[in-house]
Structure formats: C-alpha cells, structure tokens
Design a protein around this motif. Structure first.
Motif, PDB file in Angstrom:
ATOM      1  N   THR A 118      10.257  -5.034 -13.257  1.00 51.71           N
ATOM      2  CA  THR A 118      11.613  -5.476 -13.569  1.00 51.71           C
ATOM      3  C   THR A 118      12.253  -4.437 -14.474  1.00 51.71           C
ATOM      4  N   PHE A 144      15.361  -3.380 -16.761  1.00 52.47           N
ATOM      5  CA  PHE A 144      16.507  -3.938 -17.479  1.00 52.47           C
ATOM      6  C   PHE A 144      17.052  -2.875 -18.419  1.00 52.47           C
ATOM      7  N   TRP A 195      14.587  -8.640 -27.161  1.00 50.33           N
ATOM      8  CA  TRP A 195      14.574  -9.199 -25.827  1.00 50.33           C
ATOM      9  C   TRP A 195      13.574 -10.347 -25.762  1.00 50.33           C
ATOM     10  N   GLN A 229      11.411 -14.087 -19.804  1.00 50.02           N
ATOM     11  CA  GLN A 229      11.497 -15.447 -19.292  1.00 50.02           C
ATOM     12  C   GLN A 229      10.120 -15.946 -18.872  1.00 50.02           C
ATOM     13  N   ARG A 250      10.310 -12.250 -10.106  1.00 48.98           N
ATOM     14  CA  ARG A 250      10.637 -11.242 -11.115  1.00 48.98           C
ATOM     15  C   ARG A 250      11.337 -11.911 -12.289  1.00 48.98           C
ATOM     16  N   ARG A 251      10.931 -11.528 -13.462  1.00 48.19           N
ATOM     17  CA  ARG A 251      11.427 -12.201 -14.650  1.00 48.19           C
ATOM     18  C   ARG A 251      12.339 -11.249 -15.409  1.00 48.19           C
ATOM     19  N   GLN A 252      13.614 -11.493 -15.313  1.00 47.30           N
ATOM     20  CA  GLN A 252      14.590 -10.645 -15.976  1.00 47.30           C
ATOM     21  C   GLN A 252      14.644 -10.997 -17.455  1.00 47.30           C
ATOM     22  N   ASP A 296      15.907 -11.541 -21.229  1.00 49.60           N
ATOM     23  CA  ASP A 296      17.189 -11.919 -21.811  1.00 49.60           C
ATOM     24  C   ASP A 296      17.391 -11.173 -23.129  1.00 49.60           C
ATOM     25  N   TRP A 350       5.291  -3.418 -21.198  1.00 55.31           N
ATOM     26  CA  TRP A 350       6.684  -3.097 -21.498  1.00 55.31           C
ATOM     27  C   TRP A 350       6.760  -1.585 -21.681  1.00 55.31           C
TER      28      TRP A 350
END
Length: 553
Positions: free
Chosen positions: A129, A131, A160, A163, A185-187, A189, A504
């Motif tokens: 993902t 972002f 961040w 989710q 997929r976990r966007q 926030d 990450w």
C-alpha cells in the motif's frame, strides 16, 4: 646443647591432633552430607518455593550435583509438557521440537539469533500500500503499533494509523470451510501533522520546533514519546498522542543523523555529524536527562543501532569503521572496513566498477553478537563482535547503475569512449533486520526492497526474494509498484490478524542527506508491505511461531 641439626628425626615430625573418626573410609559408603549450597554453587538453578516446602525432608542428604540434576530433569519435564500442547504426535517429531525449544531458550538467554523465519516468508505473494501527502522527501519512519510516524525534509512530522482488518473478514462456519481470501489493502489514515516554522523561530528564541530538515525519527516502545532529529542540530522529544514538543535539546554541534532506543527501556542513543554519540534518559519524564557523550569516530556518524543490552553500534562514513560502544564499561570495539572485494570474471561487469569500501553508511544488529553494515560501494558486510574483519561480504547487492552515454559523460562532440566511467554499483541507502532472527532487509534507489537471510552456520548472507519491482518495471495492471530512493526503514511490525509480517518503508526522490542523486519519476511517501507466510507453516491450524514474533515496531 641441642639444636635443630642434633634433634632426632622422629622428634622433628609434627604430631597430629587425635581424631575420633576412622581415616580409612569404605569407598562404597555414601558421601557425607553436603552443606546447604548457595545460588552460585547450584549452578544457577532456583527451586520453586512451592516445591521447597515439602522436599526438605526428602532431599536432606543430596549433594549440590544431585540437586542440579534433579532441577534439570524437572525443567525438561516442563518443557516436554509445553511442547506437546497444540501439536499432533503423528505429524511432528517430538524430539526435534524439544531440541529446538532448548536451543531457543539458550540462545534467547545469551542474546543470540534463535528464530529462523526467513524461509517461512513468501515475498512473491506480498501486497503493498503506497500512501503519500503533500510533503517533500520522506527521510525516515518509526512505528509503535498501530501508529507510524514519518518525517520529511519540509520540517514535517506526520502521524499515521494503519487500518485494522474487519472482524468478519474470515467468517467461521461449521457447515463449510470458507475459501481463502487475500486480505484487503489497508490504506493508512493521517491522524496528526506538525510542521516547523522558520519565521516563528526567528522571532522567538524559545521556539520548540524544527527549523531545518528532519533527518531521523524514533518512537519509544511504551508509546509515550516520539523523538526527531534534524539538520538544525535539534533533538526534539514529542508527546506521541498530540505531537506536542516537550523538550528541545541542542547539545549536538552538527546535524542529528540517527536515533535508537534501547529495547524495553526509554534510554536513547543519538548520532550526529559532529562525530559524537550521546546517551539520554527519558525514564523520569520531562524535563528528561542528558547522560554522557561518547567519542571515537574520525568522521560523521551517520547511523546507529541498539538492542536490549546497554550498548550500541555506529558507523562513521569515511572513517570506514563500525564501533560497538559498551556504555557501562566505558569502552569500545573498533571494526575496520575498507577491504577490497573479490574480483569477478563476469563479462558484463567492468572490474573498475568494483571500488573499495570508501564509506560505511548503514548498520543494523541481528543479535548481541552479530550485525550487518551497508556501504557506498553497494556491499553488505556481516560482522561478529569477536572478529575485527567481516565474516562475509556480499558485493553489489542491488546491482549496478547503467553507465552514462558518451555524450552525457563528456562535453566534446566526439567523446573518447575510453574515458567514459564504467557502471557503478548502487549504494546501500537502507539496512534493517528483524532482531534476534535471520531476516535482513536492504534498500537502494533501484525501487525495490531485497530480502536476505542469515545462513544456518551464521557466516553468510543468502538471498530470499524481492519486495516490489525495480524502477520502471510495470505490473500487470500497468502500475509502477515502487519508484524512488529507499531512504530508510524501521523494524518489522507484526500485523495482528494476518499470518505474516508488515514493513513500513519510506520512499523519496532523493537521498535523505543530500541531493546528489535524484530518481526521475520517483515519489515521496511511504509504503506498507505485507508479507504472508507460506501455507505449509500454518497448516492444521498451527500458528505457533507467531508467539515469538508478536512485535510492535
């Protein structure tokens, strides 16, 4: 007159005190009762309190060796009972599991590698993902589940939240087993953001914020503090919930380039371009405390790593050394790089491109005895604290950069092809490990993350797979998965609810310390890679290996 020389020999002998015991003892007779031994005499075995109450009379005549044997037997019985839980004896060899458990216990106590999980990962099935926000190049990332913190060159700190998976994503039914579905997929926030302001800093001398590029970030394991360091020589401690600055330190005389928390504590190590390493304590809360400064490097300290023991490892760029700092003993071990690589006879590689190790830019610890370093010549080195030279050198880990065309390398109309520089290896711009395991990750500007593992004999580095695709390579949907400079990466974060791991990773168009290399078409942001485990490792509902890897950044 008598003297020593005139006294008869029979009178010279000393008379022994009379004894009531028989000097001749039957060899088959039991040994006399041994006195109650201390903890050191027992070899470190401590008998449980509930077992001591009813065993005083039974074990009254046992020796220290017999007590050690009895406690070791009891420990083996306990381990056997734990190993049997959750396993099917028809499918799993009980003796192998017992041996593995004993090895892990010994290795964990000594701070050595004890988890071999690289073979369980399936990087070819990894999902990602991407972002991003309206920020400049991302320089570093830190995680403290379920939050992540990114810092950027526009003096911005962003919080961040990843989710969570829905509770009914994999519904359980008794009639029919559900089909296996890939997790969505976990966007992430965006929760909070804080940006430094140079105008306010010029008006207010007590301004608590960054006035220059933020180069590094670290989050405490208890989730209370987030620490940032930047080119403005400032070390700022933030409240993790609100990102409010709690304290600003200006002890360093140059840019702060690296941060590392000692695992399980709030002891902080910082590295700087002023060639020093400083130790801080965040245990007592504000106003916090500066502890000491460590000297030794002859050039900029560009990266730092630490584990559970009160020590840290740093690399000094052009001084080509890695140093292990023993804070309590006030000593250091020096590991010197700079050795030449083995010349290769491959036709597509120019021997001139195999440069010497002129810098050491990245460092990461596998355990308390092994660590790895990454260099500007593209090599990854494996080190042991018991040897001054590397155990293994993996050259050009991320390949070579295509050579410049003759018209790009020279201003002449007809350039001389002999004067054109050959292809150069890609720098190791990011290097991290999963502590106390055999997993190693590295990054460069080829737009992908390479996964490595430590060999069984712990003397080599072997390839496992690639996360993402090289820059310019498109997927089936026509999407360029990742394109940019992999500037930094944090410790792997175990994602609850997914049988795998997540990393990450920040991505940027340029290097975090300069703009000498800019990736065309690159993106500024971060990527979350989720790597599943292979199906054979979770068969029959056995997910036992997760108990050792439930880590939160």
């Amino acid at each position: 007159m008598s003297s020593f020389f005139t006294i008869p020999g029979a009178q010279k002998k000393r008379k022994r005190a009379p004894t009531t015991e028989n000097p001749k003892r039957d060899p088959m007779a039991p040994l006399p009762k041994a006195p109650e031994s201390s903890e050191s005499e027992d070899g470190g075995f401590d008998e449980p309190e509930d077992a001591q109450e009813g065993s005083d009379s039974e074990n009254e005549g046992e020796t220290a060796a017999e007590k050690r044997l009895r406690l070791a037997s009891r420990y083996l019985e306990n381990v056997k009972e734990q190993v049997e839980v959750g396993f099917n004896a028809e499918d799993v060899d009980r003796e192998i599991l017992l041996e593995r458990r004993l090895r892990e216990d010994v290795a964990e106590a000594k701070g050595k590698v004890y988890r071999t999980i690289a073979g369980e990962l399936a990087p070819e099935k990894a999902s990602h993902t991407l972002f991003r926000g309206n920020n400049l190049a991302t320089t570093s990332v830190a995680t403290c589940a379920p939050f992540a913190y990114t810092v950027h060159k526009d003096r911005t700190l962003v919080k961040w939240r990843l989710q969570d998976l829905p509770a009914n994503q994999f519904p359980q039914t008794t009639k029919k087993k559900p089909k296996k579905q890939a997790p969505p997929r976990r966007q992430p926030d965006k929760v909070l953001s804080r940006q430094g302001d140079r105008a306010k800093a010029a008006k207010n001398k007590n301004y608590q914020g960054h006035t220059g590029e933020i180069l590094c970030v670290a989050a405490s394991e208890d989730g209370q503090y987030v620490v940032t360091g930047g080119s403005d020589r400032r070390l700022i401690i933030h409240d993790a919930k609100t990102l409010k600055p709690l304290r600003v330190f200006t002890h360093h005389r140059d840019a702060v380039t690296g941060l590392a928390f000692r695992r399980g504590t709030n002891q902080l190590y910082t590295a700087s371009k002023d060639r020093t390493v400083k130790v801080w304590s965040l245990d007592d809360g504000p106003p916090f405390a500066y502890v000491e400064t460590l000297y030794g490097h002859a050039d900029e300290v560009v990266d730092i790593a630490a584990l559970a023991q009160e020590r840290c490892v740093t690399v000094g760029a052009r001084d080509r050394t890695a140093r292990l700092w023993k804070v309590v003993e006030e000593s250091q071990l020096v590991f010197r790089g700079g050795g030449s690589e083995k010349k290769t006879k491959a036709d597509h590689i120019n021997p001139k491109s195999l440069a010497l190790e002129n810098t050491m830019d990245r460092v990461a610890m596998l355990d308390d005895e092994l660590f790895v370093t990454g260099s500007q010549n593209g090599s990854i080195s494996l080190w042991s604290i018991s040897k001054k030279k590397p155990l293994f050198i993996l050259p050009h880990a991320h390949g070579f950069e295509p050579p410049l065309r003759p018209e790009e390398a020279s201003a002449e109309k007809i350039p001389d092809l002999k004067q054109v520089s050959p292809e150069q290896p890609r720098w190791i711009t990011a290097l991290r490990t999963l502590p106390y395991s055999d997993v190693i990750l590295s990054g460069s500007w080829d737009g992908c993350v390479r996964l490595w593992r430590l060999s069984e004999d712990k003397r080599q580095i072997e390839p496992v797979g690639v996360l993402g695709q090289p820059s310019g390579v498109e997927s089936e949907e026509g999407e360029v998965l990742v394109n940019g400079n992999h500037s930094d990466e944090n410790e792997p974060w175990f994602v609850k609810g997914v049988t795998g791991y997540a990393w990450w990773l920040p991505w940027a168009k340029e290097h975090r310390l300069g703009r000498w290399k800019t990736v065309k078409g690159g993106k500024n942001g971060a990527v979350v890679f989720e790597i599943p485990r292979r199906e054979k490792d979770v068969a029959n509902g056995d997910d036992s290996s997760n108990k050792d890897v439930d880590m939160e950044g």
